[in-house]
Design an enzyme around this catalytic site. Structure first.
Site, PDB file in Angstrom:
ATOM      1  N   HIS A 158       0.836  -1.215   0.000  1.00  0.00           N
ATOM      2  CA  HIS A 158       0.000   0.000   0.000  1.00  0.00           C
ATOM      3  C   HIS A 158       0.869   1.262   0.000  1.00  0.00           C
ATOM      4  CE1 HIS A 158      -3.372  -2.636   1.428  1.00  0.00           C
ATOM      5  NE2 HIS A 158      -2.370  -3.232   2.050  1.00  0.00           N
ATOM      6  N   SER A 279      14.675  22.058 -15.483  1.00  0.00           N
ATOM      7  CA  SER A 279      13.468  22.838 -15.720  1.00  0.00           C
ATOM      8  C   SER A 279      13.877  24.156 -16.347  1.00  0.00           C
ATOM      9  CB  SER A 279      12.764  23.074 -14.383  1.00  0.00           C
ATOM     10  OG  SER A 279      11.951  24.232 -14.468  1.00  0.00           O
ATOM     11  N   LYS A 285      15.952  22.212 -10.337  1.00  0.00           N
ATOM     12  CA  LYS A 285      15.285  20.937 -10.611  1.00  0.00           C
ATOM     13  C   LYS A 285      16.074  19.967 -11.465  1.00  0.00           C
ATOM     14  CE  LYS A 285      11.208  20.109 -10.477  1.00  0.00           C
ATOM     15  NZ  LYS A 285       9.867  19.870 -10.969  1.00  0.00           N
ATOM     16  N   ASN A 287      14.741  16.513 -13.278  1.00  0.00           N
ATOM     17  CA  ASN A 287      13.514  15.734 -13.458  1.00  0.00           C
ATOM     18  C   ASN A 287      13.772  14.367 -14.093  1.00  0.00           C
ATOM     19  OD1 ASN A 287      12.052  17.959 -12.501  1.00  0.00           O
ATOM     20  ND2 ASN A 287      11.943  18.837 -14.565  1.00  0.00           N
TER      21      ASN A 287
END
Ligand code: ARG
Length: 463
Positions: A158, A279, A285, A287
């Site tokens: 989960h 970015s 950033k 990514n």
């Protein structure tokens, strides 16, 4: 200027420009030119051997077909939209080169069995390439499993921290999944590796053709028995795309974990700069675009599967032009699956797992709560009671903002007198994995055994 179509005998008007554009499949099926020519060569050699054509005629046609292949490869002959499809384009070129004799190639054959043949040949080699890529990815995963042997991490259910596992165990789970993908590809290949040629349009032919000979020449395991089946089904394309879909499912899960694990929140993996992007607005950033694209491209393959199933649904026998629409989903699935397998392998090779971060997260949590419950079970408590007691201990810790590692014996005794000093040993993450006894578990012993087995299997495997 459009050619007069090879089938235009009974027509008084040529196909409208817009209709030709609408119905032409050459932009896609030109990718099948090699298969088409190989199939034609096998066919014409058989026509010669069975004296349907003379040996000299067959030889001339074969030579011209080989030349056409070279012409396509050198750009001298271009497969363009003025042709309806790759089959007609090549046949037209043949007639253009050697005159009316070229028209004899199509004896005892139809485009309906020809296209099915081309596709089966194409998929056979596409599967070979995909299999190599699957094996390559298995090798990368195994390499990482060996390299990081001993590293522990939180295992999840989960997406909640569940129990400590070995990172190698997690990686080897994917090796097993990919193994079944390989088996599915091989199953699919074994079933599609039958020659449809000789079905002609649908009913077979009155020429004394030798299908077995053509099958042998093209390395098929026999022929498709029923001529109507041979030209009217595309189950092999569907099956292939279904197998690709499962490959993509597995890749999307690896990709998703790479996305998650490379976040600050997890920090379990560092993907190399070469496989990440920046970015345009936020300078800080980095990514994981390649992994995201693998996740996203999975949609193409699932879409292709639904596309193909829908094309085939409720089609009356035998051939219907609807079936020409199988090219896009087929090619798209091959290209996407191959690209994604390759990029995931490369991205993984160039990634590093952060052992320190993974193990740190193990300490600051409740991942060995099950071990405490099992400890009490060994002291004679029924598991349900042990589970309830441990649950209370966890709540006690949460209320005081502490973890299992911060507990002392006195506190534990408030919950059960069965606790003795050795319980602290049981709570250690490495003890947790070492204590696992069932086969296939995350115990170092079992994981080592998996590594050894996979090394043996993958060492001798070609690809
Ligand atoms: N381009 C066609 C396809 O891919 C080839 C078979 C066409 N047969 C026909 N009778 N129109 O399905």
């Amino acid at each position: 200027m459009a050619h007069r179509a090879l089938w235009s005998g009974r027509f008084t008007e040529p196909l409208a420009e817009i209709a030709l554009k609408f119905s032409s499949s050459i932009e896609l099926d030109k990718q099948l030119y090699r298969e088409d020519i190989a199939g034609s060569i096998a066919h014409v050699e058989m026509l010669g051997a069975t004296h349907i054509l003379t040996a000299a005629e067959a030889r001339k046609i074969r030579t011209a077909l080989n030349q056409i292949q070279r012409e396509i490869e050198t750009g001298k002959f271009r497969l363009t939209e003025e042709h309806e499809d790759v089959h007609l384009a090549i046949e037209q070129r043949l007639i253009h080169k050697i005159g009316p004799l070229g028209g004899k190639l199509h004896t005892g054959r139809s485009r309906n069995d020809q296209v099915a043949l081309d596709e089966r040949l194409y998929l056979r080699s596409a599967i070979r390439d995909i299999n190599k890529l699957i094996i390559q990815l298995q090798r990368v995963l195994l390499y990482k499993a060996e390299k990081y042997f001993g590293t522990l991490m939180p295992g999840y259910t989960h997406l909640q921290r569940a129990q400590p596992v070995m990172l190698s165990h997690h990686l080897l789970a994917y090796v097993s999944m990919l193994e079944r993908d390989l088996e599915r590809m091989n199953d699919c290949c074994a079933r599609l590796n039958k020659l449809p040629l000789g079905a002609a349009a649908l009913a077979g032919t009155s020429f004394p053709i030798d299908r077995a000979r053509v099958a042998k020449k093209l390395h098929f395991d026999g022929v498709v028995e029923n001529s109507m089946d041979a030209v009217s089904d595309r189950d092999y394309v569907i099956e292939f795309i279904a197998a690709c879909s499962l490959v993509m499912t597995h890749l999307s899960r690896i990709a998703e974990e790479m996305v998650l694990w490379s976040t600050k929140e997890f920090g379990f993996i560092h993907i190399s700069d070469a496989y990440t992007t920046g970015s345009s607005i936020m300078p800080q950033k980095k990514n994981p675009d390649m992994a995201e694209l693998v996740r996203g491209k999975t949609g193409r393959v699932y879409g292709s599967l639904v596309n193909m199933l829908t094309i085939m649904k409720a089609l009356p026998l035998a051939y219907n032009r609807d079936m020409q629409e199988d090219k896009l989903p087929m090619f798209e699935s091959v290209a996407t699956t191959q690209q994604c397998l390759a990029i995931v392998a490369q991205m993984l090779v160039h990634s590093q797992f952060d052992r320190h971060r993974m193990e740190e997260e193990l300490r600051n949590d409740f991942l060995t709560a099950t071990e405490i419950a099992d400890y009490l079970v060994r002291k004679g408590l029924p598991f349900r009671e042990a589970h309830a007691i441990t649950g209370k201990i966890v709540t006690h810790c949460i209320e005081r903002r502490m973890y299992l590692g911060n507990l002392d014996l006195e506190t534990l005794h408030q919950f059960s007198k069965l606790f003795a000093p050795d319980v602290f040993d049981f709570m250690l993450p490495h003890r947790s994995v070492e204590q696992k006894m069932s086969s296939g578990s995350t115990s170092p012993h079992d994981v080592k055994r998996q590594i050894i087995r996979w090394s043996r299997v993958l060492k001798v495997r070609r690809g």
